[in-house]
Each structure stands twice: as structure tokens, then as C-alpha cells.
Design an enzyme around this catalytic site. Structure first.
Site, PDB file in Angstrom:
ATOM      1  N   GLU A 239      33.240  60.822  74.601  1.00  0.00           N
ATOM      2  CA  GLU A 239      34.081  59.873  73.875  1.00  0.00           C
ATOM      3  C   GLU A 239      33.696  58.449  74.290  1.00  0.00           C
ATOM      4  O   GLU A 239      33.341  58.219  75.462  1.00  0.00           O
ATOM      5  CB  GLU A 239      35.551  60.122  74.245  1.00  0.00           C
ATOM      6  CG  GLU A 239      36.542  59.076  73.759  1.00  0.00           C
ATOM      7  CD  GLU A 239      37.916  59.174  74.451  1.00  0.00           C
ATOM      8  OE1 GLU A 239      37.983  59.613  75.620  1.00  0.00           O
ATOM      9  OE2 GLU A 239      38.914  58.820  73.789  1.00  0.00           O
TER      10      GLU A 239
ATOM     11  N   GLU B 152      45.154  52.679  74.295  1.00  0.00           N
ATOM     12  CA  GLU B 152      44.591  53.236  73.049  1.00  0.00           C
ATOM     13  C   GLU B 152      45.524  53.008  71.864  1.00  0.00           C
ATOM     14  O   GLU B 152      45.066  52.799  70.742  1.00  0.00           O
ATOM     15  CB  GLU B 152      44.287  54.724  73.226  1.00  0.00           C
ATOM     16  CG  GLU B 152      43.151  54.985  74.212  1.00  0.00           C
ATOM     17  CD  GLU B 152      42.659  56.405  74.166  1.00  0.00           C
ATOM     18  OE1 GLU B 152      42.734  57.091  75.192  1.00  0.00           O
ATOM     19  OE2 GLU B 152      42.199  56.844  73.106  1.00  0.00           O
TER      20      GLU B 152
ATOM     21  N   ASN C 209      39.044  55.323  67.163  1.00  0.00           N
ATOM     22  CA  ASN C 209      38.320  56.011  68.238  1.00  0.00           C
ATOM     23  C   ASN C 209      37.646  57.188  67.536  1.00  0.00           C
ATOM     24  O   ASN C 209      38.335  58.144  67.153  1.00  0.00           O
ATOM     25  CB  ASN C 209      39.301  56.478  69.321  1.00  0.00           C
ATOM     26  CG  ASN C 209      38.596  57.065  70.533  1.00  0.00           C
ATOM     27  OD1 ASN C 209      37.442  57.475  70.446  1.00  0.00           O
ATOM     28  ND2 ASN C 209      39.285  57.107  71.655  1.00  0.00           N
TER      29      ASN C 209
ATOM     30  N   LYS D 211      40.160  59.903  66.071  1.00  0.00           N
ATOM     31  CA  LYS D 211      41.126  60.450  67.028  1.00  0.00           C
ATOM     32  C   LYS D 211      42.561  60.308  66.519  1.00  0.00           C
ATOM     33  O   LYS D 211      42.981  59.219  66.116  1.00  0.00           O
ATOM     34  CB  LYS D 211      40.979  59.736  68.364  1.00  0.00           C
ATOM     35  CG  LYS D 211      41.827  60.318  69.509  1.00  0.00           C
ATOM     36  CD  LYS D 211      41.466  59.628  70.810  1.00  0.00           C
ATOM     37  CE  LYS D 211      42.201  60.207  72.003  1.00  0.00           C
ATOM     38  NZ  LYS D 211      41.772  59.517  73.264  1.00  0.00           N
TER      39      LYS D 211
ATOM     40  N   CYS E  80      39.215  63.879  73.304  1.00  0.00           N
ATOM     41  CA  CYS E  80      39.972  63.687  74.536  1.00  0.00           C
ATOM     42  C   CYS E  80      41.413  64.198  74.515  1.00  0.00           C
ATOM     43  O   CYS E  80      41.638  65.392  74.564  1.00  0.00           O
ATOM     44  CB  CYS E  80      39.905  62.217  74.953  1.00  0.00           C
ATOM     45  SG  CYS E  80      40.234  62.012  76.687  1.00  0.00           S
TER      46      CYS E  80
ATOM     47  N   ASN F 165      37.414  60.741  78.191  1.00  0.00           N
ATOM     48  CA  ASN F 165      37.455  59.786  79.303  1.00  0.00           C
ATOM     49  C   ASN F 165      38.830  59.968  79.936  1.00  0.00           C
ATOM     50  O   ASN F 165      39.829  59.460  79.390  1.00  0.00           O
ATOM     51  CB  ASN F 165      37.346  58.330  78.826  1.00  0.00           C
ATOM     52  CG  ASN F 165      35.978  57.910  78.338  1.00  0.00           C
ATOM     53  OD1 ASN F 165      35.443  56.903  78.754  1.00  0.00           O
ATOM     54  ND2 ASN F 165      35.390  58.660  77.426  1.00  0.00           N
TER      55      ASN F 165
HETATM   56  N1  ING Z   1      42.416  60.092  78.147  1.00  0.00           N
HETATM   57  C1  ING Z   1      43.338  60.943  78.788  1.00  0.00           C
HETATM   58  C2  ING Z   1      43.299  62.394  78.320  1.00  0.00           C
HETATM   59  O1  ING Z   1      44.062  62.832  77.483  1.00  0.00           O
HETATM   60  C3  ING Z   1      45.645  61.352  79.476  1.00  0.00           C
HETATM   61  C4  ING Z   1      44.730  60.403  78.777  1.00  0.00           C
HETATM   62  C5  ING Z   1      45.309  61.869  80.711  1.00  0.00           C
HETATM   63  C6  ING Z   1      46.802  61.711  78.866  1.00  0.00           C
HETATM   64  C7  ING Z   1      46.170  62.781  81.350  1.00  0.00           C
HETATM   65  C8  ING Z   1      47.683  62.609  79.494  1.00  0.00           C
HETATM   66  C9  ING Z   1      47.370  63.142  80.734  1.00  0.00           C
HETATM   67  O2  ING Z   1      42.475  63.100  78.892  1.00  0.00           O
HETATM   68  C10 ING Z   1      42.170  59.888  76.837  1.00  0.00           C
HETATM   69  N2  ING Z   1      41.201  58.996  76.549  1.00  0.00           N
HETATM   70  O3  ING Z   1      42.793  60.455  75.961  1.00  0.00           O
END
Ligand code: ING
Length: 308
Positions: A47, A142, A106, A123, A168, A193
Site C-alpha cells: 500500500e 487517512e 488510497n 480503499k 490494509c 502500512n
Molecule cells: N493501517 C492500519 C491497519 O489497518 C490500523 C491501521 C492498525 C487500524 C491497527 C486498526 C488497528 O493495518 C492502515 N493503513 O490501514
């Protein structure tokens, strides 16, 4: 005759603010060459693979934000990647920030062995927040920098199978995989990411990796599909992203996983018929699903608990 597709997940190590797109494209081309030498027909890049994970920074000036977006794909700086892929006869998935007129997405694309783009996804599940949180160690903006994707969860017939994409945070939502599962998807490719630190509540670091892999394995098993996930990993200007790029079989079993937080290639010979037993038995949707009981899933967004 088994339908075999040797696929690579091309994990990227950190991309720092000071790193140019040109230097990143050189890294992508090096990974493409490794994949080709290992006999792969398709490569999954992460991503937002061309820049640092910029949603971690609060920016008010829209020109500063737009500098992270691609106004065309391929563009001058990304064309060498498309040309090399075409020369090698290898297809790829690429995640990037897309500027379409005045709209910001995205985005991820699927590119054929002739360098043509045959699939696009934007996304849908945008995590994080839209407002500036100055007390947080970093941001996750985001919802500020991207619009919700407007292309749904399509699938494409390609490479002798049925391919789909997500990005993601999408992988954490079962609806993502199920909508593609209902279209017969046989391989879902995605980039991510994922920050190592949680800015919303305290969480041991190991749980980040657990939830990441759990999401991939559940999505794969419950829809009888391969899942190929390529991460951007390591410390970008001091901010950590998890590694754990992985290839998961339709059985839910992990068949390959990265072991570093650097540029790293993992690959596997994916038999696209392996998911058949799962799709025809335990998750034979036509035989077992009872949609007359699933209404809340699309009629209601949030939780409505029973009256006290
Ligand atoms: N990053 C993270 C993901 O979903 C996140 C944000 C991390 C949300 C952990 C909830 C818990 O892996 C992106 N870019 O979506």
C-alpha cells in the site's frame, strides 16, 4: 491440469521523507528482478508503495498533501517500473495515493504482463481520524487525506484465475473478503502500512502482528481464497511499521512469511484449485448461507443493543 501461479509478496523496508520516488522505484525494480529470477508471474507491492506513510503527519497546506499523490499512472517516475515489468513479462499489484481531478484516493492497481492496467481498487475502510490530535505521538489521518473508495470490491479474471484486491485496514473487515468471495475470488492481493504502536489505546506490540495474520487467515479460510499481503515495514523517520508480509492458502495456513523489516521477497507456487474443496464443502455459499437472517449486516451501520 492444475492452475499454478507463482506469486511473490514484495515487502518494502522503510521509505523516509527524504527518499525520492526515483529511489523507491529502483527498489521496486530490484524486487521485480528477484521475483522474475525466482520464476514468479505476479508480484504484490505494498500500500502507498511510492512514499513514506504520510497520513502519520498533520498537514494543513493541500499542496503539501498533494505532493504525495500521483497525478497519472504510470507517470514519469513510475514508468520505468512498468517498462521493466513488461520487459520481464511479469504482472504486478501496486498501491499508491491517487489524485483523480480533485479527488484523493488510497488506490491499488493490477498490471498485466504487457504493462497495461486492468484493475483498480480504491480503499473503502479508512481507519484513524480526520482531526489533528497534537497530543498523539503521530497521526493517522487517512480520513482527512482520502475519500472513501467508490469502486466497490470488484474481481477480475486474470492469470488463469479470479483475482481481487483490498487495502490494509480493509483486511480487518470480513465484509471485504465475503463480497469478493461471493464473486468466486481465488486470490486476494493487498498491501498494508500498519504502525507498530497504537495511538488509541494501550496494546502489547505482539498483538499487532497477531491481528494482522488473524485477519489474513480468516479471510482466506472463510472464502476459500489465497491471500497475498505485502507490507511496508521498519522505522520510517523513527515511526515503526510492522513487517509480517505473508502468503496464506485457502485453507488459512500461512505458506510463506517475511522475517525482516527490510525490502524482502517471499514467493510461493499457488495452486488456484486448492480452494475448491473449501468452496464446495464447508463454505459452499449457495448450499449453506441463509441470507434471510443476515439483514442487519447491510441495513445497519453501527451497534444497536437491546433495550435495558
Ligand atoms: N493501517 C492500519 C491497519 O489497518 C490500523 C491501521 C492498525 C487500524 C491497527 C486498526 C488497528 O493495518 C492502515 N493503513 O490501514
Amino acid at each position: 491440469m492444475a492452475r499454478q501461479l507463482r506469486v511473490a509478496a514484495a515487502q518494502l523496508g522503510p521509505i523516509h521523507l527524504a527518499d525520492s520516488r526515483g529511489s523507491v522505484v529502483e527498489r521496486l525494480i530490484a524486487l521485480l528482478g528477484k521475483a522474475h529470477r525466482s520464476g514468479c508471474g505476479f508480484v504484490v507491492f505494498p500500500e502507498l508503495a511510492l512514499t513514506t506513510f504520510f497520513p502519520r503527519y498533520y498537514m494543513e497546506n493541500q499542496e503539501h498533501v498533494d505532493a504525495y499523490f500521483e497525478k497519472e499512472m504510470p507517470g514519469r517516475e513510475t514508468a520505468p517500473l512498468f517498462e521493466e515489468a513488461k520487459r520481464l513479462g511479469i504482472g504486478f499489484h501496486l498501491g499508491y495515493a491517487e489524485l483523480d481531478g480533485a479527488r484523493h484516493f488510497n488506490t491499488a492497481i493490477l498490471v498485466d504482463t504487457d504493462g497495461s492496467i486492468f484493475g483498480k481498487y480504491r480503499k473503502i475502510h479508512l481507519p484513524g481520524h480526520a482531526d489533528h490530535r497534537p497530543d498523539a505521538p503521530f497521526q493517522h489521518l487517512e480520513k482527512r487525506y482520502f475519500e472513501v473508495g467508490d469502486l466497490g470490491f470488484p474481481v477480475w479474471r486474470a492469470f488463469d484465475g479470479i483475482l481481487g484486491m483490498c487495502i490494509c485496514n480493509d483486511r480487518r473487515w470480513p465484509e471485504t473478503f465475503r463480497v469478493m468471495g461471493l464473486q468466486g475470488v481465488e486470490m486476494v492481493v493487498l498491501g498494508y502500512n500498519t504502525p507498530t504502536d497504537n495511538i488509541y489505546h494501550s496494546e502489547p506490540v505482539h498483538r499487532r502482528m497477531f491481528h494482522h495474520l488473524l485477519s489474513l487467515q480468516a479471510g482466506a479460510y472463510q472464502n476459500g481464497t489465497w491471500v497475498v499481503a505485502a507490507g511496508k515495514a521498519g522505522k520510517e523517520d523513527g515511526y515503526g511499521l510492522i513487517g509480517g508480509s505473508a502468503i496464506v492458502a485457502p485453507t488459512g495456513e500461512i505458506v510463506a512469511q517475511s522475517i525482516t523489516e527490510e525490502d524482502e521477497l517471499i514467493a510461493y507456487d499457488c495452486d488456484l484449485d486448492v480452494g475448491r474443496d473449501i468452496k464446495e464443502n464447508v463454505f459452499n455459499f449457495d448450499k449453506h448461507r441463509r441470507i434471510e437472517h443476515y439483514g442487519l449486516i447491510t441495513s445497519q451501520t453501527g451497534v444497536v443493543p437491546p433495550p435495558k
